[in-house]
Design an enzyme around this catalytic site. Structure first.
Site, short mmCIF file in Angstrom:
data_model
loop_
_atom_site.label_atom_id
_atom_site.label_comp_id
_atom_site.label_asym_id
_atom_site.label_seq_id
_atom_site.Cartn_x
_atom_site.Cartn_y
_atom_site.Cartn_z
N GLU A 140 0.82 -1.18 0.00
CA GLU A 140 0.05 -0.05 -0.06
C GLU A 140 0.95 1.15 0.07
O GLU A 140 1.79 1.43 0.69
CB GLU A 140 -0.89 0.00 1.07
CG GLU A 140 -1.64 1.15 1.38
CD GLU A 140 -2.57 1.38 2.68
OE1 GLU A 140 -3.79 1.73 2.70
OE2 GLU A 140 -1.98 0.54 3.66
N LYS B 203 -9.96 1.25 -1.87
CA LYS B 203 -10.08 0.80 -0.47
C LYS B 203 -11.45 1.11 0.25
O LYS B 203 -11.71 2.38 -0.26
CB LYS B 203 -9.06 1.52 0.22
CG LYS B 203 -8.75 0.98 1.84
CD LYS B 203 -7.61 1.87 2.37
CE LYS B 203 -7.29 1.51 3.97
NZ LYS B 203 -6.15 1.75 4.36
N CYS C 101 -4.99 -3.25 3.15
CA CYS C 101 -4.79 -2.90 4.78
C CYS C 101 -5.99 -2.92 5.62
O CYS C 101 -6.41 -4.27 5.95
CB CYS C 101 -4.26 -1.49 4.73
SG CYS C 101 -3.11 -1.19 6.42
#
Length: 570
Positions: A297, A372, A406
């Protein structure tokens, strides 16, 4: 693929800075040639492809009698259609490999090209033979930088294995010998090339594709003046001989090799410096014949220092201007290095909103994206980052995969929804600054592997970036996790990196083990779910609320779509 239509608007009042150090100008980014348009397909040749094949052969063999006649081409297709393979780009043939099967003992090592091909009639083809013989390989000169020859040789190897043939043999030209014919023998020249003291346009490539030289043939192609009529007799041994497969090429993979980059954050002077770092790892991992490579990321965070902005919110929006050219470069690398690239994640600034996006750059030239979904409080307060509203299951040439960036892996609903779509490998690029933050990602990733009977690969960045606020320190220990059962590693860890050290991991994943687990595992999480009591579903609802103020006093943004994952009781 559309160009970045608002790259000139990035950074609000700072839009007057049309370029950043090392970054192409906006007009250059928006030219059609700045974005690759490859769509590569490996398939069997057809009779209707002759015109394209002839065009390529006339270019490649302009000094060696040019292309074959159409009746020779048709005869080869009639004799052995499965052995004639090509690569097309957007429907146009750009490379091909031709082959026959022979009983090698009928010809031995002293054959000539004319003898083993039956003077172009190919009546030497023997479906019951033991050797795949390479008749020809050629690539349109305009496509040579894409390493298409390697793909064709890999397809031939797969064909050889699937047909249960002992070996693949070919006569290889040595066109570079012409420059050294007065200085050394062909044997000495071959030895020099093998030892990398010299480079030959053909032999160097064939040696890099696992061929070995059995001997040197005199008079193989009498009209080949560049090779002085010499050729190398090359052989590739099929180590799976006696193990048959159902299909010839294009089998669904049961064993997948993945590469992971634990990325060192380091200062860069320009975008070109950053490209070199990316290419190094793509090249390295592809050299191990990996099916894909995973980056972390925000792996492009070093570029934030080039913006020279003191405000984190303004700096990351300025850095977002680099995302489109980086994606374009990664698409080029995916095609030229024949590897699927999961491009960690990068900031994207569009319609006045900042998102965090991971790109899947496939080796056939196509690209997909995963936003995300869950942003952390820190991402909101420092940058004004927004979450996406779509969860994607991606088809690749090594199976179905999912990407959770993440924080997203800490929400078990997402991985379960992907599992129900058939995902067997979950990729998690992350960025964490401390060990306790890292442990949240790691422990949740391990849980997702067990819950969903899948493999989970995670990777982050290491090092520090002194001039980049909110990205100044990093902590990572990249790893690949498996379910926990007898067929898998005892600690359910397939591979693991050294903490806080730049390195790569290469891991082989056996997808058949997941099938066995689902049917006969000690526990069977997916099969034993109580669907009569509960389920997980996806819902997207419109909201009539104003968005929160962006960090650093930006104006209010327009109304947005609210994402919501819902549990429903049965």
């Amino acid at each position: 693929m559309a160009t970045n239509s608002h790259s000139a608007k990035v950074g609000g009042s700072h839009a007057k800075k049309n370029t950043l150090p090392g970054m192409p100008t906006v007009p250059e980014l928006m030219t059609p040639t700045a974005v690759p348009a490859h769509k590569l397909v490996l398939r069997a040749l057809r009779k209707s492809d002759f015109k394209a094949v002839k065009s390529i052969m006339d270019k490649v063999y302009s000094n060696m009698e040019g292309a074959w006649a159409q009746d020779e081409y048709n005869n080869l297709l009639r004799k052995f259609p499965e052995g004639q393979i090509c690569i097309e780009d957007n429907g146009v043939v750009v490379a091909a490999a031709l082959a026959i099967i022979v009983q090698y003992s009928d010809f031995g090592d002293r054959h000539t090209y004319a003898k083993i091909t039956g003077n172009g009639k190919f009546d030497t083809h023997n479906a019951e033979g033991d050797t795949l013989y390479g008749v020809d390989v050629f690539v349109d000169p305009e496509y040579r930088s894409l390493r298409l020859g390697r793909r064709l040789y890999d397809a031939r190897k797969e064909l050889c294995e699937s047909l249960n043939l002992r070996a693949m043999v070919a006569g290889g030209r040595i066109p570079g010998y012409n420059q050294y014919a007065n200085e050394m023998t062909p044997a000495k020249y071959v030895e020099m090339v093998r030892n990398k003291e010299l480079t030959d346009p053909i032999l160097t490539f064939q040696l890099s594709n696992e061929f070995h030289v059995r001997k040197i043939i005199r008079g193989y192609l009498p009209y080949d003046s560049e090779s002085k009529a010499f050729a190398t007799l090359l052989e590739w041994i099929n180590v799976y001989y006696d193990e048959e497969s159902e299909k010839l090429i294009g089998n669904v993979k049961s064993n997948v090799r993945i590469g992971i980059v634990q990325w060192q954050m380091r200062a860069v002077r320009s975008l070109e410096d950053f490209y070199q770092q990316m290419e190094f790892f793509v090249d390295t991992v592809s050299g191990y014949k990996s099916d894909c490579v995973l980056f972390p990321e925000f792996f492009n965070a070093p570029l934030m220092a080039l913006t020279e902005e003191s405000s984190p919110a303004v700096a990351i929006r300025a850095m977002a201007a680099f995302t489109e050219p980086i994606k374009t470069k990664l698409m080029e690398f995916a095609v030229s290095y024949n590897i699927n690239i999961i491009a960690g994640s990068m900031p994207v600034y569009e319609d006045g909103k900042l998102h965090n996006v991971a790109y899947l750059c496939r080796r056939d030239g196509t690209v997909d994206e995963q936003y995300k979904l869950h942003v952390t409080p820190d991402e909101t307060s420092y940058w004004g980052m927004r979450g996406g509203d779509k969860l994607r299951c991606f088809d690749t040439d090594f199976g179905k995969i999912g990407i959770l960036i993440c924080y997203d892996v800490e929400f078990p609903e997402l991985a379960r929804l992907l599992s129900e779509e058939g995902v067997k490998i979950l990729f998690v690029p992350f960025w964490t600054d401390t060990k306790n933050a890292y442990q949240r990602v790691r422990l949740c990733a391990q849980a997702r592997a067990i819950e969903n009977e899948c493999y989970v690969a995670i990777t982050g960045s290491v090092g520090n970036l002194p001039r980049v606020e909110n990205m100044d320190i990093q902590y990572s220990q990249s790893a690949v996790f498996s379910p926990s059962d007898f067929a898998f590693p005892h600690d359910a860890i397939v591979a693991e990196a050294t903490p806080n050290t730049e390195m790569t991991l290469i891991a082989d994943l056996d997808l058949d083990l997941l099938k066995d687990l689902n049917s006969s595992g000690a526990v069977r999480n997916l099969r034993d779910r109580r669907k009569d009591l509960y389920s997980v579903s996806w819902a997207v609802k419109k909201s009539e609320r104003d968005d929160e103020l962006l960090a650093q006093g930006e104006e209010r943004a327009p109304r947005s779509t609210k994402r919501k994952l819902m549990h429903t009781a049965g």
